[in-house]
Design an enzyme around this catalytic site. Structure first.
Site, mmCIF file in Angstrom:
data_model
loop_
_atom_site.group_PDB
_atom_site.id
_atom_site.type_symbol
_atom_site.label_atom_id
_atom_site.label_comp_id
_atom_site.label_asym_id
_atom_site.label_seq_id
_atom_site.Cartn_x
_atom_site.Cartn_y
_atom_site.Cartn_z
ATOM 1 N N ASN A 212 0.825 -1.205 0.000
ATOM 2 C CA ASN A 212 0.000 0.000 0.000
ATOM 3 C C ASN A 212 0.864 1.262 0.000
ATOM 4 O O ASN A 212 1.944 1.301 0.580
ATOM 5 C CB ASN A 212 -1.000 0.013 1.173
ATOM 6 C CG ASN A 212 -0.369 -0.172 2.533
ATOM 7 O OD1 ASN A 212 0.633 -0.876 2.677
ATOM 8 N ND2 ASN A 212 -0.940 0.453 3.550
ATOM 9 N N GLU B 251 0.359 5.421 0.612
ATOM 10 C CA GLU B 251 -0.586 6.426 1.110
ATOM 11 C C GLU B 251 -0.203 7.833 0.648
ATOM 12 O O GLU B 251 0.935 8.083 0.250
ATOM 13 C CB GLU B 251 -0.635 6.355 2.644
ATOM 14 C CG GLU B 251 -1.135 5.002 3.120
ATOM 15 C CD GLU B 251 -1.292 4.905 4.630
ATOM 16 O OE1 GLU B 251 -0.736 5.755 5.354
ATOM 17 O OE2 GLU B 251 -1.992 3.968 5.064
ATOM 18 N N CYS C 270 -4.365 0.716 -2.139
ATOM 19 C CA CYS C 270 -4.152 -0.530 -1.395
ATOM 20 C C CYS C 270 -3.117 -1.414 -2.093
ATOM 21 O O CYS C 270 -2.928 -1.345 -3.314
ATOM 22 C CB CYS C 270 -5.452 -1.330 -1.316
ATOM 23 S SG CYS C 270 -6.744 -0.551 -0.351
ATOM 24 N N GLU D 82 -3.314 -4.518 -2.849
ATOM 25 C CA GLU D 82 -3.909 -5.381 -3.876
ATOM 26 C C GLU D 82 -3.963 -4.666 -5.221
ATOM 27 O O GLU D 82 -3.682 -5.236 -6.265
ATOM 28 C CB GLU D 82 -5.341 -5.791 -3.490
ATOM 29 C CG GLU D 82 -5.451 -6.643 -2.245
ATOM 30 C CD GLU D 82 -5.630 -5.823 -0.982
ATOM 31 O OE1 GLU D 82 -4.998 -4.752 -0.837
ATOM 32 O OE2 GLU D 82 -6.418 -6.258 -0.126
ATOM 33 N N CYS E 95 -10.527 -4.461 0.650
ATOM 34 C CA CYS E 95 -11.602 -3.464 0.746
ATOM 35 C C CYS E 95 -12.546 -3.600 -0.454
ATOM 36 O O CYS E 95 -12.261 -4.330 -1.413
ATOM 37 C CB CYS E 95 -11.010 -2.055 0.815
ATOM 38 S SG CYS E 95 -10.462 -1.426 -0.785
ATOM 39 N N CYS F 240 -11.006 -2.803 -3.953
ATOM 40 C CA CYS F 240 -10.136 -3.872 -4.453
ATOM 41 C C CYS F 240 -10.957 -5.080 -4.886
ATOM 42 O O CYS F 240 -10.631 -5.745 -5.875
ATOM 43 C CB CYS F 240 -9.117 -4.272 -3.395
ATOM 44 S SG CYS F 240 -7.889 -2.982 -3.109
HETATM 45 N N1 THU Z 1 -5.141 -1.436 2.887
HETATM 46 C C1 THU Z 1 -4.620 -2.276 1.942
HETATM 47 O O1 THU Z 1 -3.565 -1.982 1.355
HETATM 48 N N2 THU Z 1 -5.277 -3.413 1.648
HETATM 49 C C2 THU Z 1 -6.362 -3.872 2.323
HETATM 50 O O2 THU Z 1 -6.843 -4.967 2.043
HETATM 51 C C3 THU Z 1 -6.974 -3.050 3.368
HETATM 52 C C4 THU Z 1 -6.391 -1.696 3.553
HETATM 53 C C5 THU Z 1 -4.387 -0.226 3.253
HETATM 54 C C6 THU Z 1 -4.944 1.074 2.803
HETATM 55 C C7 THU Z 1 -4.338 2.032 3.820
HETATM 56 O O3 THU Z 1 -3.044 2.402 3.359
HETATM 57 C C8 THU Z 1 -4.170 1.196 5.057
HETATM 58 O O4 THU Z 1 -4.301 -0.150 4.653
HETATM 59 C C9 THU Z 1 -5.176 1.503 6.135
HETATM 60 O O5 THU Z 1 -6.451 1.459 5.631
#
Ligand code: THU
Length: 145
Positions: A55, A57, A66, A68, A99, A102
């Site tokens: 991920n 941000e 994310c 994925e 999420c 994704c």
């Molecule tokens: N996140 C993911 O990368 N994948 C998931 O399946 C759930 C959430 C990340 C997004 C964000 O950077 C952090 O987790 C908190 O939500």
């Protein structure tokens, strides 16, 4: 057989373990200064290649991507089409479920994939889902890409 009737094939235990290890390694590259929640993903393509992502941000939180989707976009933009499995690793009890955003993308580009979800502290205890089960009735345009 029509794409929609394909059942997710079962990977070997070794392949599943490898995919989880790659996802755990990718997680170490997460850029998550805001949530501090690091996630790694690894996609097994039909070609046999494994594509990973973590991920990333943004200070404008909503722009976060994310793990994925990072992995999926990398794979697609490398020319891979069709996926057998995706592993998702995070440091959370039982792992982190993909999420909704994704799930939509996986439903579009990896509809027959198996989803492996694990806590980074114990990759041996993972849960297995299908993309189909995670997003029944996914949105589709009539046009196929
Ligand atoms: N996140 C993911 O990368 N994948 C998931 O399946 C759930 C959430 C990340 C997004 C964000 O950077 C952090 O987790 C908190 O939500």
């Amino acid at each position: 057989m029509a794409e929609k009737n394909k059942r997710p094939g079962r990977l070997s235990a070794e392949k599943e373990a490898e995919l989880l290890r790659v996802a755990a390694r990718a997680r170490q590259q997460a850029v998550a200064p805001y949530s501090r929640f690091r996630v790694g993903a690894a996609l097994l393509g039909r070609s046999g290649h494994i594509f990973s992502g973590a991920n990333v941000e943004s200070a404008s939180y909503g722009l976060t991507c994310c793990a994925e989707r990072v992995a999926l976009f990398g794979a697609l933009s490398s020319g891979e089409r069709g996926f057998l499995a995706v592993a998702v690793v995070a440091r959370a009890p039982g792992g982190a479920m993909p999420c909704g955003a994704c799930r939509q993308l996986l439903a579009e580009y990896a509809p027959n994939a198996v989803v492996l979800v694990a806590d980074s502290r114990d990759l041996r205890r993972f849960r297995r889902f299908t993309v189909r089960a995670l997003l029944p009735g996914a949105f589709r345009l009539r046009r196929r890409f």
